[in-house]
Design a protein around this motif. Structure first.
Motif, short mmCIF file in Angstrom:
data_model
loop_
_atom_site.label_atom_id
_atom_site.label_comp_id
_atom_site.label_asym_id
_atom_site.label_seq_id
_atom_site.Cartn_x
_atom_site.Cartn_y
_atom_site.Cartn_z
N PRO A 173 0.83 -1.39 0.13
CA PRO A 173 -0.03 0.04 0.13
C PRO A 173 0.80 1.15 0.12
N GLY A 174 0.25 2.20 -0.89
CA GLY A 174 1.15 3.52 -0.80
C GLY A 174 2.38 3.45 -1.73
N SER A 175 2.77 2.36 -2.24
CA SER A 175 3.80 2.03 -3.19
C SER A 175 3.55 2.48 -4.42
N LEU A 176 4.88 2.92 -5.32
CA LEU A 176 4.61 3.23 -6.70
C LEU A 176 3.86 1.78 -7.77
N LEU A 177 4.17 0.81 -7.30
CA LEU A 177 3.77 -0.36 -8.02
C LEU A 177 2.04 -0.44 -7.74
N ARG A 178 1.64 -0.12 -6.47
CA ARG A 178 0.14 0.05 -6.29
C ARG A 178 -0.35 1.08 -6.95
N GLU A 179 0.32 2.17 -7.19
CA GLU A 179 -0.32 3.26 -8.00
C GLU A 179 -0.30 2.70 -9.40
N ARG A 180 0.58 2.04 -9.97
CA ARG A 180 0.60 1.63 -11.18
C ARG A 180 -0.72 0.82 -11.61
N LEU A 181 -0.79 -0.38 -10.52
CA LEU A 181 -1.76 -1.51 -10.92
C LEU A 181 -3.08 -1.26 -9.94
N GLN A 182 -3.39 -0.11 -9.37
CA GLN A 182 -4.52 -0.04 -8.55
C GLN A 182 -5.80 -0.21 -9.35
N ALA A 183 -5.96 0.36 -10.51
CA ALA A 183 -7.11 0.23 -11.33
C ALA A 183 -6.90 -1.02 -12.46
N ALA A 184 -6.08 -1.56 -12.37
CA ALA A 184 -5.69 -2.60 -13.51
C ALA A 184 -6.44 -4.02 -13.04
N GLU A 185 -7.14 -4.68 -14.24
CA GLU A 185 -7.49 -5.95 -14.02
C GLU A 185 -6.98 -6.98 -14.67
N PHE A 186 -6.48 -8.17 -13.55
CA PHE A 186 -5.73 -9.32 -14.19
C PHE A 186 -6.56 -10.25 -14.94
N ALA A 187 -6.20 -10.77 -16.10
CA ALA A 187 -6.85 -11.79 -16.83
C ALA A 187 -6.94 -13.13 -15.81
N THR A 188 -7.94 -13.56 -15.46
CA THR A 188 -8.27 -14.48 -14.72
C THR A 188 -7.50 -15.73 -15.05
N ASP A 189 -7.66 -16.11 -16.20
CA ASP A 189 -6.95 -17.32 -16.67
C ASP A 189 -5.25 -17.52 -16.77
N SER A 190 -4.87 -16.33 -16.40
CA SER A 190 -3.45 -16.23 -16.46
C SER A 190 -2.84 -16.51 -15.04
N PHE A 191 -3.59 -16.39 -13.99
CA PHE A 191 -2.96 -16.69 -12.58
C PHE A 191 -2.41 -18.03 -12.48
N CYS A 192 -1.27 -18.16 -11.90
CA CYS A 192 -0.60 -19.15 -11.68
C CYS A 192 0.28 -19.02 -10.32
N ALA A 193 0.51 -20.12 -9.56
CA ALA A 193 1.60 -19.95 -8.56
C ALA A 193 2.35 -21.26 -8.40
N VAL A 194 3.37 -20.91 -7.63
CA VAL A 194 4.17 -22.19 -7.35
C VAL A 194 4.86 -21.69 -5.79
N ALA A 195 4.92 -22.96 -4.97
CA ALA A 195 5.13 -22.94 -3.54
C ALA A 195 6.60 -23.61 -3.47
N GLY A 196 7.30 -23.24 -2.40
CA GLY A 196 8.30 -24.25 -1.80
C GLY A 196 9.53 -23.90 -2.90
N LEU A 197 9.71 -22.98 -3.42
CA LEU A 197 10.98 -22.53 -4.34
C LEU A 197 12.28 -22.49 -3.32
N GLN A 198 13.33 -23.24 -4.04
CA GLN A 198 14.49 -23.31 -3.36
C GLN A 198 15.79 -22.81 -4.25
N LEU A 199 16.27 -21.43 -3.53
CA LEU A 199 17.15 -20.56 -4.16
C LEU A 199 18.45 -20.79 -3.74
N LYS A 200 18.71 -21.90 -3.21
CA LYS A 200 20.15 -22.37 -2.43
C LYS A 200 20.74 -22.75 -3.81
N PRO A 201 21.99 -22.29 -4.12
CA PRO A 201 22.60 -22.80 -5.41
C PRO A 201 23.07 -24.35 -5.15
#
Length: 349
Positions: free
Chosen positions: A214-242
């Motif tokens: 909240p209050g960020s530039l990104l929130r300002e950029r996307l406050q009124a934007a609508e996301f395409a519902t079929d494009s949402f995807c997620a992935v959990a448990g990402l491991q970034l240790k080399p």
């Protein structure tokens, strides 16, 4: 001359498909097992930079990407709270293309070359076997204790314009970062990496995660934007240790080998590069010039030599970009430093 030994690739993502295409161009028989189908959305920055472009050029794919709607990205901006970097030129323009379109393009190209693609099919064997390459995007949870990173991605619908100051914007916070860039066809890709800390107030929805603080530039950029519902995807448990290829029992490419922090914008490139580093030894194995142990060892050496330094610098960059120090005067200096930009950009590629 005896027939070529077949190569089996587990995973039809960027690394698996690129490796399959490269092997088929050398007339090696290849079968790819892919648990899903095409086209489909995946968590991805959809931003090809670094050496990945040259790999695609060698495969004769750059023209096909442009015809599929890829757009060039030439500038980048980093934002952290009230601190921001100058808008900087990328050393070489990157290519931005929706991931579902890119995967489908690569899959079609692979099949056109005579490769066998088994969609909605899982590889069930548990033990490592000769001629089998892992290119799946997830590593076992034992690779890193208590993985806490998760990723989200969605596209802003074509009907909603988003004002961007640079072709790629990276918005940072202590709990993660969100990249935003145009991908062609009027769409904008929004992809974030997040970690949920203790006593942290969590956003109410996936949309709120991607809209930023909240209050960020990104929130300002996307406050009124609508996301395409079929494009949402997620992935959990990402491991970034080399991870080092030489320490693995299996022959691995792409994210199955190791992940670079997404902050570098170099993950897609490393998938393409790892495939290019593996194709020579695999072709030699297929034709009987190397046994499987020799081929696997050579691939591991190639990947470790190419990526070890890059991954070490990338991990340092991620730590710095998520550090609270970026919120203060030191952060303002770091983001404005051209010397630091050139150093980090060169060392993470």
């Amino acid at each position: 001359m005896p027939p070529c030994q077949p190569i089996t690739i587990i995973g039809g993502g960027l690394a698996g498909l690129t490796l399959g295409i490269s092997l088929r161009q050398r007339e090696v028989p290849v079968k790819i097992f892919e648990a899903g189908s095409y086209p489909r959305h995946r968590v991805c920055g959809e931003f090809i930079s670094g050496h990945g472009r040259s790999v695609l050029a060698q495969l004769g794919l750059l023209t096909h990407l442009e015809q599929a709607g890829a757009v060039a990205a030439r500038t980048v901006l980093f934002v952290c709270g009230s601190n921001r970097s100058p808008i900087r030129e990328l050393a070489t323009p990157a290519l931005c293309l929706a991931r579902h379109a890119l995967d489908a393009l690569l899959a079609e190209f692979f099949q056109r070359l005579g490769g066998e693609l088994l969609m909605n099919s899982r590889w069930t064997a548990r033990e490592s076997r000769a001629g089998v390459v892992l290119a799946v995007g997830r590593r076992p949870p034992t690779a890193e204790q208590n993985p806490r990173w998760f990723g989200l991605k969605a596209h802003v619908a074509r009907s909603h314009s988003v004002k961007l100051e640079a072709d790629l914007e990276m918005h940072l916070s202590p709990n993660g970062y969100i990249g935003i860039n145009r991908i062609g066809g009027g769409e904008v890709n929004v992809c974030g990496l997040f970690r949920a800390g203790e006593n942290q107030r969590l956003p109410e929805s996936k949309q709120d995660w991607l809209r930023g603080e909240p209050g960020s530039l990104l929130r300002e950029r996307l406050q009124a934007a609508e996301f395409a519902t079929d494009s949402f995807c997620a992935v959990a448990g990402l491991q970034l240790k080399p991870q080092r290829a030489a320490a693995k029992k299996e022959c691995c490419v792409g994210d199955a080998l190791t992940m670079t922090p997404p902050i570098t914008g170099n993950g897609m490139s490393m998938a393409f590069e790892s495939a290019a580093l593996a194709v020579g030894p695999l072709a030699d194995y297929s034709r009987g010039r190397l046994n499987w142990s020799q081929a696997q060892r050579q691939i591991a050496q190639n990947c470790d030599t190419a990526f070890a330094r890059r991954l070490a610098w990338a991990r340092g960059l991620q730590w710095m970009m998520l550090s609270p120090m970026l919120q203060g005067q030191l952060g303002a200096w770091l983001l404005r430093s051209d010397w630091l930009w050139r150093l980090m950009f060169s060392q993470t590629r």
